[in-house]
Design a protein around this motif. Structure first.
Motif, short mmCIF file in Angstrom:
data_model
loop_
_atom_site.label_atom_id
_atom_site.label_comp_id
_atom_site.label_asym_id
_atom_site.label_seq_id
_atom_site.Cartn_x
_atom_site.Cartn_y
_atom_site.Cartn_z
N LEU A 127 52.92 -62.38 18.27
CA LEU A 127 54.44 -62.63 18.53
C LEU A 127 55.47 -62.21 17.40
O LEU A 127 54.92 -62.49 16.25
CB LEU A 127 54.55 -64.02 18.97
N ALA A 128 56.66 -62.23 17.70
CA ALA A 128 57.67 -62.09 16.61
C ALA A 128 57.74 -63.52 15.81
O ALA A 128 57.50 -64.58 16.42
CB ALA A 128 58.95 -61.77 16.96
N GLU A 129 57.76 -63.38 14.40
CA GLU A 129 57.67 -64.65 13.57
C GLU A 129 58.78 -65.73 14.02
O GLU A 129 58.58 -66.76 13.67
CB GLU A 129 58.15 -64.07 12.23
N SER A 130 59.86 -65.32 14.82
CA SER A 130 60.89 -66.02 15.09
C SER A 130 60.45 -66.91 16.49
O SER A 130 61.18 -67.99 16.91
CB SER A 130 62.19 -65.37 15.52
N ASP A 131 59.31 -66.60 17.09
CA ASP A 131 58.93 -67.33 18.28
C ASP A 131 58.53 -68.55 17.93
O ASP A 131 57.70 -68.51 17.07
CB ASP A 131 57.84 -66.27 18.97
N THR A 132 58.58 -69.54 19.05
CA THR A 132 58.31 -70.71 18.53
C THR A 132 56.56 -70.98 18.61
O THR A 132 56.08 -71.81 17.91
CB THR A 132 58.90 -72.00 19.40
N ASP A 133 56.07 -69.86 19.39
CA ASP A 133 54.49 -70.09 19.51
C ASP A 133 53.80 -69.16 18.72
O ASP A 133 52.56 -68.82 18.65
CB ASP A 133 54.19 -69.56 21.21
N PHE A 134 54.84 -68.55 17.60
CA PHE A 134 53.89 -67.73 16.57
C PHE A 134 52.96 -68.24 15.57
O PHE A 134 53.20 -69.62 15.40
CB PHE A 134 55.14 -67.21 15.65
N ALA A 135 51.90 -67.77 15.46
CA ALA A 135 50.84 -68.19 14.57
C ALA A 135 50.77 -67.04 13.63
O ALA A 135 50.53 -65.97 13.72
CB ALA A 135 49.41 -68.27 15.33
N ASP A 136 50.63 -67.79 12.49
CA ASP A 136 50.60 -66.75 11.06
C ASP A 136 49.13 -66.33 11.03
O ASP A 136 48.35 -67.02 10.06
CB ASP A 136 50.94 -67.46 9.97
N LEU A 137 48.61 -65.24 11.13
CA LEU A 137 47.27 -64.60 11.14
C LEU A 137 47.17 -63.48 10.51
O LEU A 137 46.04 -63.09 10.00
CB LEU A 137 46.67 -64.31 12.63
N LEU A 140 48.02 -69.21 30.95
CA LEU A 140 49.04 -68.32 31.11
C LEU A 140 50.34 -68.73 30.59
O LEU A 140 50.83 -70.28 30.85
CB LEU A 140 49.29 -67.66 32.56
N SER A 141 51.05 -68.01 29.76
CA SER A 141 52.17 -68.28 29.29
C SER A 141 53.04 -66.91 29.18
O SER A 141 52.65 -65.95 28.97
CB SER A 141 52.07 -68.96 27.76
N PHE A 142 54.43 -67.00 29.33
CA PHE A 142 55.23 -66.00 29.16
C PHE A 142 55.56 -65.50 27.68
O PHE A 142 55.91 -66.57 26.76
CB PHE A 142 56.76 -65.98 29.84
N VAL A 143 55.46 -64.33 27.35
CA VAL A 143 55.85 -63.59 26.13
C VAL A 143 57.42 -63.21 26.37
O VAL A 143 58.21 -63.75 25.57
CB VAL A 143 55.17 -62.36 25.68
N SER A 144 57.56 -62.82 27.67
CA SER A 144 59.05 -62.55 28.07
C SER A 144 59.12 -62.59 29.26
O SER A 144 58.07 -62.09 30.13
CB SER A 144 59.61 -61.18 27.29
N GLN A 145 60.20 -63.05 30.01
CA GLN A 145 60.31 -63.14 31.38
C GLN A 145 61.32 -61.81 31.69
O GLN A 145 61.96 -61.41 31.07
CB GLN A 145 60.94 -64.49 31.56
N PRO A 146 61.25 -61.76 33.24
CA PRO A 146 62.05 -60.88 33.93
C PRO A 146 63.54 -61.11 33.61
O PRO A 146 63.84 -62.55 33.25
CB PRO A 146 61.84 -60.73 35.24
N THR A 147 64.25 -60.43 33.24
CA THR A 147 65.81 -60.62 33.19
C THR A 147 66.71 -60.13 34.17
O THR A 147 66.29 -58.90 34.88
CB THR A 147 66.33 -59.93 31.88
N SER A 148 67.77 -60.82 34.60
CA SER A 148 68.83 -59.95 35.51
C SER A 148 69.22 -58.58 35.16
O SER A 148 69.29 -58.27 33.90
CB SER A 148 69.88 -60.95 35.56
N GLN A 149 69.32 -57.91 36.28
CA GLN A 149 69.88 -56.30 35.93
C GLN A 149 71.14 -55.97 36.56
O GLN A 149 71.24 -56.37 37.92
CB GLN A 149 68.87 -55.49 36.55
#
Length: 722
Positions: A203-213, A279-288
């Motif tokens: 994940l991006a470092e800014s993501d709350t679920d980011f793990a430093d690996l 399961l968890s979302f990395v990113s959800q669908p967005t309105s278009q």
């Protein structure tokens, strides 16, 4: 597909492992590279695995490792030391790890399959009962230079894309080997990369679920990453959870710098191997919002064990056949305006439903635009459009006008593609790049919008004499901010640090795109940031860094002799190449030899050590008949550095010609005047032959076009006789 996938092979791994005696000594051989020996970490993955086995109450396994930095399956198959390691014992397990990008589109999936098979055959020939396990590695971090937001021949759009390719191609190898050798134990996969993704390491470092690996290079692991990797091997081989083992003295005595919760890492290892990661979302669908008749795609990115089902819904009703993480509507009509979409994803342990999103469809009042024109062969032109065209008029040959070198070339046929977004034209006579195509306004998009006045397809001829192309080799980008006087082409790590990187079309100093392209043949090692900041002939962003090669082992690589070619040159012209590089704060000689091969072979050298403005120049270079100059970088005879470092920070390509230019007669194409010429000159115009001539600015590249706004217009080409 951008998701965690636990294949049947992983289930087989778990079932097989559960049948092993928990106290029998195991003989285990790891074959790999720096991802195995743990570059940047406290110790190796095999050593951590060995300690986990002891901590788990198993007899201390005989764990050995043959790992060489930067190497692949091919290296180990042909290496005598690796061959001897395989033959040294009747191994219970042999773990095979390939180079980290080879099983992807920027590497060679073919080599991955070929040499993976050969290594497997060698292992089984030594001991047919050996259980072979493939070490599925991890993607680069989200901020690594290979992750660019765009999937190209040398980059990945996302970490998910890279991990998906690694997963898919390790699974493909396991499937092929298992299918071809039914008499042997099924080939297993240790899903290390999947565990990294499940834990949040991609994940991006800014993501709350980011793990430093990842380590500081955003490439290798750190102690967190290597501990997780070893825990996955423990779970795969012993069929037991590693949870709680970090508290045992066998692990704590290693002195690992575990900044992530080790209990969490152990849990992720076990759940990944057993397919029980929620399961968890990395990113959800967005309105278009799209115009009618345009395509639209909804995407979801997830983490977790393999989904058992994926279902998209429109207005709470299941959409037939919409069972992937991406859902595309090819042509959104007005009836879909305001429709609400969501996706529901289920695996063995969880169900995930996205937030509802809305599709807004607006009326299409935007005219179609030309995108690109290219030659399939000398009499076939492929035209690309911004949107689908109405079929009736788009397939009529008479609705297209092709101009080339002062003549109108007859179009014999026009064929509209099935998606309506491209047209293939067949011509009566041959053309080369430098043609112009006009489209009759009766050709419209599906909504009836005609092309705007002046909408043309324009291609430019082979490089115009007198043009120059500036290339900045390094991690720092040169832009109009740092050099407002010219356009630079930035050769970054995504291109230069691969054997197949491509940059093109190159832009000339005025920003015009032509046919020139830079194509890597042999990679550079990496970028060096220690160039001069005081150059006066180059912008700081070009002088402060460079790419380097080396002969002795450095940064996991040896015998790095970079090479690339410039294609799309005009064989009738001659070129000069200017080479520049700088490496400050050194006391040795790092002379770099630049060898250029075209119609002949020429070379020059430059010592980058503490260089500020000195350049090396080759003139009167003639390309091959195919329009190619090949540049090879190697140590010069005076290079006395222990690693024989070589450098390239900037390259300037300049064209010249001895032929007198030729101005072709103007041609009118759909209300535009087209002026074409060959050679070097200054295009001038006026509306009255009795008036002064005015240079057209900015200086155009042929062919030149403009809308007809005057009853008469005159053009001439001024040049200095050669």
């Amino acid at each position: 597909m951008p998701r965690i996938h636990i294949s049947g092979f992983l289930s087989a791994a778990t079932l097989f492992a559960l049948s092993i005696s928990t106290h029998a000594e195991q003989k285990i051989l790891f074959i790999g590279n720096s991802f195995t020996y743990g570059e940047g970490g406290t110790t190796s993955v095999p050593e951590i695995f060995d300690r986990l086995a002891i901590a788990g109450g198993h007899e201390d396994p005989t764990t050995e490792m043959r790992a060489v930095g930067g190497q692949s399956f091919e290296f180990h198959e042909n290496d005598a030391t690796s061959q001897a390691a395989i033959a040294s014992r009747q191994w219970d397990y042999v773990i095979l790890q390939n180079y980290s990008t080879q099983p992807t589109h920027i590497g060679s999936v073919e080599d991955h399959m070929t040499y993976g098979t050969l290594l497997y055959d060698r292992v089984i020939a030594n001991h047919s009962a050996t259980q072979v396990i493939l070490y599925e590695t991890w993607a680069r971090s989200a901020k690594h230079s290979l992750i660019t937001g765009s999937s190209t021949a040398s980059t990945f759009a996302t970490t998910s894309e890279m991990q998906s390719e690694l997963r898919t191609n390790y699974q493909a190898l396991a499937l092929a080997l298992t299918t071809d050798h039914p008499e042997n134990a099924p080939v297993l996969i240790s899903p290390v990369g999947d565990a990294w993704e499940n834990a949040g390491g991609l994940l991006a470092e800014s993501d709350t679920d980011f793990a430093d690996l990842h380590g500081s290079d955003e490439y290798h692991g750190n102690d967190n990453g290597y501990f997780l990797s070893a825990a996955v091997f423990y779970a795969t081989i012993y069929g037991e959870s590693p949870e709680g083992l970090h508290t045992e003295e066998a692990i704590s005595s290693l002195g690992l710098n575990l900044t992530e919760d080790p209990a969490f890492l152990e849990r992720m290892a076990w759940q990944t191997v057993t397919g029980t990661v929620e399961l968890s979302f990395v990113s959800q669908p967005t309105s278009q919002t799209v115009s009618e008749n345009q395509s639209v795609t909804f995407n979801a990115l997830i983490r977790g064990s393999e989904p058992e089902s994926i279902q998209w819904f429109k207005n709470d009703k299941a959409i037939d056949g919409a069972n992937e993480l991406s859902y595309t509507i090819q042509a959104a009509d007005s009836d879909l305006n305001g429709a609400v979409f969501k996706v529901e994803i289920t695996n063995a342990v969880s169900t995930l439903t996205s937030d509802p999103v809305v599709l807004t469809v607006t009326s299409d009042e935007v005219p179609p635009t030309p995108l690109e024109a290219s030659l399939t062969d000398s009499t076939t032109i492929q035209l690309g459009f911004s949107e689908a065209l109405a079929s009736e008029q788009a397939a009529i040959a008479a609705n297209y006008t092709v101009a080339y070198h002062g003549e109108v070339v007859k179009v014999i046929s026009a064929t509209l593609s099935s998606d309506g977004k491209s047209v293939t034209l067949v011509l009566e006579s041959s053309v080369e790049d430098g043609f112009v195509v006009g489209v009759n306004p009766v050709v419209t998009d599906i909504a009836g919008n005609a092309f705007s006045a002046g909408s043309l397809f324009i291609t430019h001829a082979q490089s115009a004499s007198g043009s120059s192309w500036y290339c900045d080799f390094g991690a720092t980008v040169t832009s109009s901010t740092t050099d407002p006087d010219r356009t630079w082409n930035n050769v970054t790590s995504a291109v230069a640090a691969t054997d197949s990187g491509v940059l093109g079309p190159l832009l000339d100093e005025a920003g015009n795109a032509g046919n020139l392209q830079l194509e890597m043949i042999r990679r550079f090692n990496d970028a060096n940031p220690n160039g001069t900041l005081t150059a006066t002939d180059f912008p700081t962003t070009a002088s402060q860094d460079s790419f380097y090669g080396n002969t002795e082992f450095f940064n996991e690589r040896a015998n790095i002799f970079p090479a690339f070619k410039i294609t799309g040159l005009d064989p009738a012209m001659t070129y000069s190449l200017t080479f520049y590089a700088s490496r400050t704060d050194v006391s040795d000689n790092r002379e770099t030899l630049y060898t250029v091969t075209g119609a002949s072979v020429n070379s020059t050298s430059l010592n980058p050590s503490n260089n500020i403005n000195t350049v090396a120049v080759l003139t009167d270079l003639t390309p091959t008949a195919e329009g190619v100059l090949t540049i090879e970088v190697s140590p010069g005879s005076s290079n006395n550095n222990a690693y024989h470092f070589t450098y390239l920070g900037a390259l300037i390509i300049s064209a010249s010609s001895t032929e007198e230019p030729q101005l072709y007669k103007p041609v009118v194409v759909q209300g535009n005047i087209v002026v074409d010429w060959s050679g070097t000159g200054v295009l001038e115009s006026n509306v009255d032959l009795g008036e002064d001539w005015t240079e057209i600015s900015p200086s155009p590249q042929p062919p030149y076009t403009e809308l007809i706004t005057e009853p008469s217009r005159f053009f001439r080409l001024s040049f200095t006789k050669p």
